[in-house]
Design an enzyme around this catalytic site. Structure first.
Site, PDB file in Angstrom:
ATOM      1  N   ARG A   1       0.843  -1.191   0.000  1.00 31.42           N
ATOM      2  CA  ARG A   1       0.000   0.000   0.000  1.00 31.42           C
ATOM      3  C   ARG A   1       0.884   1.249   0.000  1.00 31.42           C
ATOM      4  O   ARG A   1       1.140   1.826   1.063  1.00 31.42           O
ATOM      5  CB  ARG A   1      -0.900   0.020   1.236  1.00 31.42           C
TER       6      ARG A   1
ATOM      7  N   ASP B   1       1.945   5.010  -0.058  1.00 27.77           N
ATOM      8  CA  ASP B   1       1.244   6.209   0.395  1.00 27.77           C
ATOM      9  C   ASP B   1       1.071   7.226  -0.723  1.00 27.77           C
ATOM     10  O   ASP B   1       1.678   7.100  -1.797  1.00 27.77           O
ATOM     11  CB  ASP B   1       2.022   6.876   1.539  1.00 27.77           C
TER      12      ASP B   1
ATOM     13  N   ARG C   1      10.386   5.404   5.172  1.00 28.86           N
ATOM     14  CA  ARG C   1      10.463   6.862   5.288  1.00 28.86           C
ATOM     15  C   ARG C   1      11.037   7.290   6.639  1.00 28.86           C
ATOM     16  O   ARG C   1      11.769   8.281   6.719  1.00 28.86           O
ATOM     17  CB  ARG C   1       9.084   7.474   5.061  1.00 28.86           C
TER      18      ARG C   1
END
Length: 267
Positions: free
Chosen positions: A50, A52, A207
């Site tokens: 998934r 972002d 991240r």
């Protein structure tokens, strides 16, 4: 019923991520719409991850089940003619009915790109994070070595994570300065790519790793601090979550039983 797997690249700039959301405008939504235009079916596309909002993909893998008789090799070209030009299907193959793009994945590779030249590259502004001050690339590289192997990555995931545990294994955690960018290790200027490969990743994990390693490059943390942050199992001990647009999902690996040996279509 047939199961079709797709190899997909996309520029995530204009989307709210890969997975479908109530507000729409996701990569999944666009591909499902294209499938409906092509076959008349309403299908559910399953992605390997998934990504972002703003995150890109070179080799996202997705699958869907269909009753259509369209030959597998025709799906890619047919879908591309119905997709926006920032989403491209590079390959389509028929796979076993029990293949699941996410559950069957055994490894993934992500890349975070940083430009430490004084000025940004206007043409790469949507896919490379600009850091206008020089960075200590050697210290960043050393810091990344502490992430290799199996660890509890609680310090490197969002408190919003819904996973039952945070233990993951990283097989690669490296930094390379792009020679073609004209930068150098000595000057701390250049386009650097942080590459991580693992058996799975948590929400915002790459991240947060990138944001923390950036602090090492800035001299705000020591390379060996990364080991202490891991051991703390506390999100408050790590650095900021790096901006999404510097991140790219590069590839997804599957076991030989699925017959998928896809490589990223671009470098």
């Amino acid at each position: 019923m047939r199961n079709i797997a797709l190899l997909v690249s996309y520029d995530g700039t204009g989307y709210y991520g890969f997975q479908s959301q109530p507000g729409g405008n996701t990569v999944q939504d666009k591909i499902e719409e294209a499938i409906h235009m092509l076959s008349g079916e309403r299908v559910k596309l399953t992605g390997s991850g998934r990504t972002d909002a703003g995150v890109h993909a070179l080799g996202q893998v997705a699958n869907f089940q269909t009753t259509s008789s369209i030959p597998a090799e025709r799906w890619a070209i047919a879908l591309n003619s119905r997709l926006p030009n920032d989403i491209v299907v590079h390959a389509a193959v028929e796979v076993a009915l029990d293949f699941h793009a996410r559950r069957c994945a055994v490894g993934k590779t992500y890349r975070y790109s940083i430009n430490s030249f004084r000025f940004p590259d206007v043409f790469a502004r949507h896919r490379v994070f600009h850091h206008p001050a020089p960075l200590n690339f050697g210290a960043m590289r050393e810091g990344l070595t502490h992430l290799l192997g199996e660890h509890d990555f609680t310090s490197f995931t969002s408190p919003l994570s819904t996973k039952p545990h945070h233990v993951r294994t990283l097989y690669e955690a490296s930094l390379r300065v792009d020679a073609a960018s004209g930068g150098s290790e000595a000057s701390g200027r250049g386009v650097a790519h942080i590459t991580v490969t693992g058996n799975g990743f948590l929400y915002n994990m790459v991240r947060i790793i990138s944001g923390t390693i950036l602090q090492v490059g800035e001299g705000k943390r020591r390379p060996e601090d990364i080991a202490d942050i891991l051991a703390a199992k506390n999100r408050a001990r790590s650095g900021p979550t790096a901006v999404p647009y510097g991140l790219t999902m590069c590839s997804v690996e599957y076991g030989p039983e699925w017959g998928l040996n896809w490589k990223p279509p671009y470098n």
